[in-house]
Design a protein around this motif. Structure first.
Motif, short mmCIF file in Angstrom:
data_model
loop_
_atom_site.label_atom_id
_atom_site.label_comp_id
_atom_site.label_asym_id
_atom_site.label_seq_id
_atom_site.Cartn_x
_atom_site.Cartn_y
_atom_site.Cartn_z
N MET A 1 -51.51 9.82 -13.60
CA MET A 1 -52.19 8.67 -14.18
C MET A 1 -53.65 8.62 -13.74
O MET A 1 -53.97 8.89 -12.59
N ALA A 2 -54.50 8.27 -14.68
CA ALA A 2 -55.89 7.93 -14.37
C ALA A 2 -56.02 6.42 -14.49
O ALA A 2 -55.24 5.77 -15.19
N PHE A 3 -57.00 5.86 -13.80
CA PHE A 3 -57.17 4.41 -13.80
C PHE A 3 -58.60 4.05 -14.18
O PHE A 3 -59.56 4.68 -13.72
N GLN A 4 -58.71 3.03 -15.04
CA GLN A 4 -60.02 2.54 -15.47
C GLN A 4 -60.02 1.02 -15.35
O GLN A 4 -59.10 0.36 -15.82
N PRO A 5 -61.06 0.46 -14.74
CA PRO A 5 -61.08 -0.99 -14.55
C PRO A 5 -61.41 -1.76 -15.82
O PRO A 5 -62.19 -1.31 -16.66
N ILE A 6 -60.79 -2.90 -15.95
CA ILE A 6 -61.19 -3.94 -16.91
C ILE A 6 -61.93 -4.97 -16.07
O ILE A 6 -61.35 -5.59 -15.19
N VAL A 7 -63.23 -5.11 -16.31
CA VAL A 7 -64.09 -5.85 -15.40
C VAL A 7 -64.27 -7.30 -15.85
O VAL A 7 -64.52 -7.57 -17.03
N LYS A 13 -66.04 -8.14 -10.55
CA LYS A 13 -64.88 -7.53 -9.91
C LYS A 13 -63.85 -7.12 -10.96
O LYS A 13 -63.86 -7.62 -12.09
N PRO A 14 -62.94 -6.22 -10.61
CA PRO A 14 -61.93 -5.80 -11.58
C PRO A 14 -60.92 -6.91 -11.83
O PRO A 14 -60.32 -7.45 -10.90
N PHE A 15 -60.74 -7.25 -13.09
CA PHE A 15 -59.66 -8.16 -13.48
C PHE A 15 -58.34 -7.39 -13.49
O PHE A 15 -57.30 -7.91 -13.10
N ALA A 216 -67.36 2.02 -15.87
CA ALA A 216 -66.64 2.99 -15.03
C ALA A 216 -65.82 3.92 -15.92
O ALA A 216 -65.19 3.47 -16.88
N ARG A 217 -65.84 5.19 -15.59
CA ARG A 217 -64.98 6.15 -16.28
C ARG A 217 -63.62 6.21 -15.58
O ARG A 217 -63.52 5.93 -14.38
N ILE A 226 -67.26 0.32 -9.77
CA ILE A 226 -67.74 -0.39 -10.96
C ILE A 226 -69.24 -0.51 -10.92
O ILE A 226 -69.83 -0.82 -9.88
N ARG A 227 -69.88 -0.27 -12.06
CA ARG A 227 -71.32 -0.42 -12.21
C ARG A 227 -71.59 -1.47 -13.27
O ARG A 227 -71.58 -1.17 -14.47
N VAL A 228 -71.80 -2.71 -12.86
CA VAL A 228 -72.09 -3.78 -13.81
C VAL A 228 -73.58 -3.77 -14.12
O VAL A 228 -74.40 -3.81 -13.21
#
Length: 255
Positions: A1-7, A13-15, A216-217, A226-228
Motif C-alpha cells: 500500500m501507498a499512502f497519500q494525505p487528504i489535507v 494537518k492530515p484529515f 503530497a505524492r 505535507i506541503r501546503v
C-alpha cells in the motif's frame, strides 16, 4: 500500500490518509484491479483492507489524529456485517480506532444493484465508519447515485478539478456540487490538485479537504510530508486592505 494525505487546509494537518493499492513492480491501482478476477474479488478486497490498516499503523498513523480511507469493491461485499469482521479484527489487533476508518467506493461500470450498495453504506454508517463516493462527477458516480443514498463525503473527480481556475464551466459545476453537498451536510474532498491556481480556486469556494500531488505524492509504506501552499488569497486581501487604509490615511492627512 501507498499512502497519500487528504489535507485539512484550515489546519494544514492530515484529515485522513488514503490507502492506495500498488503492484509488486509498482503497478498502479487500475492495473492491479484489472487483474482481479470475479472469483478472487472478495479475497482481494479483504486482503487490501488488512494491508491498509497494518501498513498505516506501521507507517505511524497512530501518532496522528488522521483517519484512514480505504477503497472497497461494493460487488465483493455479500453481507456488510459478515464482510467487516476481518477489518474489525485487524483494527483491534493493531490498536487502530475503528471509528477513524473511512470507506470509499467508485464504480467504473454501472452498479448492478444500487440497493445493495445503499445497504452497505447505511450499515457502515451505523457502525460508526465514514463513507465516501470516490470520483464523483465521473462515469456512473454522479447525481443519480447521490439521489439514491448519501455518503458522508464526496470526492470530486480530478477531471472536474483540472484547470479549474481557467474554466468557468468547471467552476460553476464544482460550485454547484459544493452548495448541494453543504445543503445535504456532506463533506467535499477535492482530489487530483496539481497547481497552486487550482488550490486557490477551491479555497475560494470553501472546499476544506484537498488531496493531490501539489500537497503530497503517495509514498509506498510511508506517510509523506505535507506541503501546503502559502495562502496568496489572504496575502492579496491583506495588501488590498493596506492600500485602502493608506488612501484613507492620506485623505485624513490632507484635510
Amino acid at each position: 500500500m501507498a499512502f497519500q494525505p487528504i489535507v485539512d487546509v484550515e489546519t494544514g494537518k492530515p484529515f485522513a490518509y488514503e490507502a492506495l493499492v500498488r503492484g509488486g513492480d509498482g503497478e498502479g491501482a487500475a492495473e492491479v484491479l484489472a487483474s482481479v478476477s470475479e472469483e478472487s474479488r472478495y479475497a482481494f478486497d479483504q486482503k487490501c483492507r488488512v494491508a491498509a490498516i497494518e501498513g498505516a499503523v506501521a507507517a505511524g498513523i497512530l501518532d496522528t489524529s488522521a483517519c484512514l480511507s480505504i477503497n472497497f469493491l461494493p460487488n465483493a461485499v455479500y453481507s456488510p456485517l459478515a464482510c467487516i469482521q476481518l477489518t474489525l479484527k485487524t483494527a483491534l489487533a493493531t490498536g487502530f480506532p475503528a471509528e477513524r476508518l473511512i470507506f470509499e467506493f467508485t464504480e467504473n461500470e454501472e452498479m448492478i444493484d444500487s440497493d445493495h450498495v445503499r445497504g452497505i453504506v447505511e450499515a457502515y454508517q451505523q457502525l460508526g465508519f465514514g463513507t465516501a463516493i470516490d470520483d464523483f462527477g465521473a462515469g456512473h458516480a454522479g447525481l443519480g447515485l447521490l439521489a439514491k443514498f448519501q455518503t458522508d463525503y464526496l470526492k470530486l473527480d480530478m477531471a472536474l478539478i483540472r484547470d479549474l481556475d481557467r474554466s468557468m464551466p468547471r467552476r460553476m459545476v464544482v460550485e454547484g456540487v459544493v452548495r448541494m453537498a453543504r445543503s445535504l451536510a456532506i463533506g467535499v474532498i477535492a482530489e487530483g490538485i496539481e497547481t497552486v491556481e487550482e488550490y486557490e480556486a477551491l479555497r475560494k469556494m470553501g472546499v476544506r479537504y484537498i488531496q493531490g500531488y501539489l500537497l503530497a505524492r503517495p509514498e509506498l509504506g510511508a506517510l509523506p510530508p505535507i506541503r501546503v501552499p502559502s495562502e496568496r488569497i489572504s496575502v492579496e486581501t491583506a495588501e488590498v486592505s493596506a492600500r485602502r487604509q493608506d488612501r484613507r490615511n492620506a485623505l485624513v492627512g490632507g484635510r
